[in-house]
Every structure is written in C-alpha cells, then in structure tokens.
Scaffold this active site. Sequence first.
Site, mmCIF file in Angstrom:
data_model
loop_
_atom_site.group_PDB
_atom_site.id
_atom_site.type_symbol
_atom_site.label_atom_id
_atom_site.label_comp_id
_atom_site.label_asym_id
_atom_site.label_seq_id
_atom_site.Cartn_x
_atom_site.Cartn_y
_atom_site.Cartn_z
ATOM 1 N N ASN A 8 29.104 5.668 6.191
ATOM 2 C CA ASN A 8 30.299 7.119 6.032
ATOM 3 C C ASN A 8 31.534 6.816 5.621
ATOM 4 O OD1 ASN A 8 31.628 9.185 6.685
ATOM 5 N ND2 ASN A 8 31.319 8.926 8.592
ATOM 6 N N TRP A 9 32.128 6.819 4.267
ATOM 7 C CA TRP A 9 32.911 6.011 3.719
ATOM 8 C C TRP A 9 34.586 7.078 4.375
ATOM 9 C CZ3 TRP A 9 31.237 5.034 -2.311
ATOM 10 C CH2 TRP A 9 30.943 4.328 -2.137
ATOM 11 N N LYS A 10 33.879 8.992 4.953
ATOM 12 C CA LYS A 10 35.172 9.020 4.946
ATOM 13 C C LYS A 10 36.055 9.613 3.352
ATOM 14 C CE LYS A 10 34.801 7.894 9.250
ATOM 15 N NZ LYS A 10 35.459 8.034 10.996
ATOM 16 N N HIS A 85 30.340 16.368 12.156
ATOM 17 C CA HIS A 85 30.842 15.085 12.843
ATOM 18 C C HIS A 85 32.328 15.558 13.185
ATOM 19 C CE1 HIS A 85 33.423 11.193 11.882
ATOM 20 N NE2 HIS A 85 32.222 10.830 11.885
ATOM 21 N N GLU A 155 28.087 10.292 18.738
ATOM 22 C CA GLU A 155 28.938 8.720 18.037
ATOM 23 C C GLU A 155 30.029 9.615 19.544
ATOM 24 O OE1 GLU A 155 29.181 8.063 13.842
ATOM 25 O OE2 GLU A 155 29.927 9.769 13.729
ATOM 26 N N GLY A 161 36.776 5.248 15.637
ATOM 27 C CA GLY A 161 37.357 3.840 14.570
ATOM 28 C C GLY A 161 38.394 3.717 15.661
ATOM 29 N N SER A 198 32.597 2.485 15.311
ATOM 30 C CA SER A 198 32.836 1.019 15.547
ATOM 31 C C SER A 198 31.382 -0.096 15.769
ATOM 32 C CB SER A 198 33.467 0.791 17.036
ATOM 33 O OG SER A 198 35.050 1.511 17.139
HETATM 34 P P1 PGA Z 1 33.692 4.192 12.548
HETATM 35 O O1 PGA Z 1 33.101 5.664 12.210
HETATM 36 O O2 PGA Z 1 32.676 3.647 12.488
HETATM 37 O O3 PGA Z 1 34.836 3.664 11.400
HETATM 38 O O4 PGA Z 1 33.811 3.702 13.981
HETATM 39 C C1 PGA Z 1 31.571 6.092 12.523
HETATM 40 C C2 PGA Z 1 31.713 8.162 11.983
HETATM 41 O O5 PGA Z 1 32.894 8.113 12.113
HETATM 42 O O6 PGA Z 1 30.901 7.881 11.698
#
Ligand code: PGA
Length: 236
Positions: A8-10, A85, A155, A161, A198
């Site tokens: 997931n590159w956001k 999400h 999640e 994050g 994370s």
């Molecule tokens: P992260 O994000 O690995 O940076 O914690 C995961 C996500 O939001 O899908």
Amino acid sequence: MAKLLIANWKANPENLTEARRLARNTDSVRVVIAPPFPFLETVGNTIKKADLGSQDVFWSSGAYTGAVSVSQLKKLRVKYVIVGHSERRRHFNESNETVNRKLKAVIDAGMKVVLCVGEGPEYRRNLSGARTFVNHQLKSALKGASAKNLIVAYEPVWAIGTGSPDSPEHAAEMAAEIKNTVGRLSSQKDVPVLYGGSVTFRNAARFLSLPEISGALVGGASLDSREFRKIIRLVL
Ligand code: PGA
C-alpha cells in the site's frame, strides 16, 4: 497455503519515474502493488509478475467530482481493491455504510476486495472490546453482500505507521475471530485474513508463519525496495 503481500503505497512516491523504479524493483509473484491513482497505468505496464491493486474506489461512474469508478479500475487491469482503510475512515469520513457500498460494487464487478478492519487505541489490550468493534465493522461492510472474492485485512489502527506492531498472538486471535464471523455472515468459510500495521522485515516472519494469517498489508516498508524484497523472499 501461499501467503500474499499487498504493498500500500498511500500518497507515495513523488513522481512517475520513482513509481516505475519501485514497481520494477518489487515486481514478484504473490505481491499486489497498490499505487496512487495517477500511477496505476504505468505501474500496471511495468509489472510482469505482481498484480495491480487500488487503494480505494467509488461505487458509481458519472457526475462525482474527484471519484474513480470500479469500471475505470477494471479497464486498467486492477485485480484487487482496498476498501475501508482506517486512513480513509479517519481523514475522509468514510462510514461503515460507505464501505459497504464500495465493497458491493467491487464484488459485483468481479474484482477481489480487500476489506480493512481494525480497532482503535481505546481497545488496545481489550480483546473482547476489539472483537466487538471489528465484528460490527464486518457485519456493516458485508450487509447484503455475497462476500465472494473477499480478503480481510486486520489492521489495528494503533499499529499503523507507528513502528509498534500488534503482537502476533493477538493478531492471530483476531484473525480467527474474523474468519468465524465472516463464516457466519456469508458462505465464505475460510476467508483469507492479512495482518497490517508496522510490518517490517524484522517482524514479518513472525506474522507470516502463523496459520491464521494469510499475508500482510504493508505500508511504509513497501516503499523501500530493499526492505520489501526481503519481505517478499519470506513468501516465495
Ligand atoms: P504501515 O501501513 O505498514 O506503514 O504501518 C500499513 C497500512 O496502512 O496498510
């Protein structure tokens, strides 16, 4: 069973050149790359082994400024669509009802839907509270849906994050609960459940070795191709 990784590159990276490079360097089977909308076509043309994913969608086409429709994604050969999400829920006020409409549109279009669920910090270390919260999210999201082609990403919001992942034991308990709930609500008996929050190379093996967990949704670590390649090696 083979495990799946979703990158997931956001809202990253900054430009098309970097997107192309990142896609090329992390192209692999058992990987789904979900870039931001402006890079979908280029990433789709770059990857040979990975599948293409989208981070979001809108359920309709037509007069909806700023939206991207299911049929547009499908034409770009998107196979997986992430819905619900926690960042969409939080920053874009997405409700369980919105998530339900998106999920149904994706399933109706014959694409795979990756439904994100997870409790907030108020339920950290409160397993029964977390279960109730997540079960409610599942029930609302799956209302009236066939739950075909469904993947759930568990999640916990407090793990995303933050550099502070869930414990593998807690994630496994939640994954088992999610499988049960989806089994009760639909005909899908053994829904794949990914863990997200994370995930790095240091902790990925612990999550990926658990039978309840079918893979990982990876944010930050998917933007570092060396790091992500090390995680990919764990699923090959
Ligand atoms: P992260 O994000 O690995 O940076 O914690 C995961 C996500 O939001 O899908």
